[in-house]
Design an enzyme around this catalytic site. Sequence first.
Site, PDB file in Angstrom:
ATOM      1  N   LYS A 195       0.884  -1.168   0.000  1.00  0.00           N
ATOM      2  CA  LYS A 195       0.000   0.000   0.000  1.00  0.00           C
ATOM      3  C   LYS A 195       0.928   1.226   0.000  1.00  0.00           C
ATOM      4  CE  LYS A 195      -4.079   1.981   0.310  1.00  0.00           C
ATOM      5  NZ  LYS A 195      -5.067   1.954  -0.796  1.00  0.00           N
ATOM      6  N   ASP A 227      -5.438  -3.083  -2.421  1.00  0.00           N
ATOM      7  CA  ASP A 227      -6.880  -3.007  -2.724  1.00  0.00           C
ATOM      8  C   ASP A 227      -7.145  -3.469  -4.158  1.00  0.00           C
ATOM      9  OD1 ASP A 227      -5.437  -0.747  -3.402  1.00  0.00           O
ATOM     10  OD2 ASP A 227      -6.931   0.703  -2.732  1.00  0.00           O
ATOM     11  N   ASP A 255      -6.961 -15.783   2.371  1.00  0.00           N
ATOM     12  CA  ASP A 255      -8.336 -16.276   2.561  1.00  0.00           C
ATOM     13  C   ASP A 255      -9.151 -16.048   1.290  1.00  0.00           C
ATOM     14  OD1 ASP A 255      -7.844 -17.006   5.198  1.00  0.00           O
ATOM     15  OD2 ASP A 255      -9.759 -16.213   5.906  1.00  0.00           O
TER      16      ASP A 255
HETATM   17 MG    MG Z   1      -5.867 -15.989   8.322  1.00  0.00          MG
END
Ligand code: MG
Length: 363
Positions: A195, A227, A255
Amino acid sequence: MNLKITCIPGDGIGPEIIAEAKKVLDTVADKYGHTIQYTDILMGGASIDAYGVPLTDEAIETARAADAVLMGSIGGDTTTSPWYKLPPNLRPEAGLLAIRKALNLFANLRPAVLYSELRGACPLKEEISAAGFDMLIMRELTGGLYFGERKTVEENGVRKAVDTLVYDENEIRRIAVKGFDIAMKRRKKVTSVDKANVLDSSRLWRSVVEQVAKDYPEVALEHMLVDNCAMQLVKDPAQFDVILTENMFGDILSDEASMVTGSIGMLASASLNDTKFGLYEPSHGSAPDIAGRDIANPIATVLSAAMMLRYSFDLDREADAVEEAVRQVLKDGYRTGDIMSEGCTRTGCRQMGDLLAERIKQQ
Ligand code: MG
Ligand code: IPM
């Protein structure tokens, strides 16, 4: 070869999936003439229940004395489990953070692969999933926001919480080197995620990654803001080979990446230090809601064991055998509930372990 492995069955479905991974490892050892010496330790909720802390010093020393650590999963239901009434440093997750730090496991490798047999489980549009994808998230694991100083104070009746994000250039360099090394063995592309339009730590990250890249002229390096990366992962996941990123971004993006495979029950991970030592664990959590019912998918843990054979023991042939067994069982139409689809045969956790062991024997 004699393999000294410390196991952390942990909480929830952890003990069930570790039992199946051991079954597969024992089959491999039998077939290829190795011996395995297992030692179990407690971590997370299981350790809290036994000792009042999520990880004891003795457990760390037992893990350190092994060649590698194989972990199931830790933690419970955060709204109902009494473990989450404890102060944060005594909760199950603190044990995991502590073992990563104590064993200097700074490099976390999280492959996210769309298996062709499971393409139907991918939640993306077919025109995107048709391209398939095979990426590896290289997440920095012992620095940044999760290990910086933190506190909660009250100033003039107003509560205030502070978390600190710190990286020094050596921490960035060593993970970048791991990222480029692994890219050399793959499709030779690194996407470094930061970022840098806001954070100083990200600007340092970017400059160190650029320095390291000079030693790898064959690897194509690109920088991507986090992002945008979150968006690209669902728009065009096929573009990624190695994603190199800091601790929190890697936590979140991994994830997301695992979700787009549609089969989080299939995804392995390795956490390595700068020797051959590593801790291997599935990317999914402890799924307390299905614990003890023999319905969990042991494949992510089995594939983590394969990563262990490859990275900690240099047993590539044995690792290949495990990965091939997984492909074979999927091809033969066996599925645990989480990856079940029409026309397939549903199996439980134990039966999946048996099928994998059988395929290894037959190869
Ligand atoms: Mg995790
Ligand atoms: C993970 C987990 C852990 C992390 C938690 C349980 C501390 O989310 O391994 O991704 O954030 O690293």
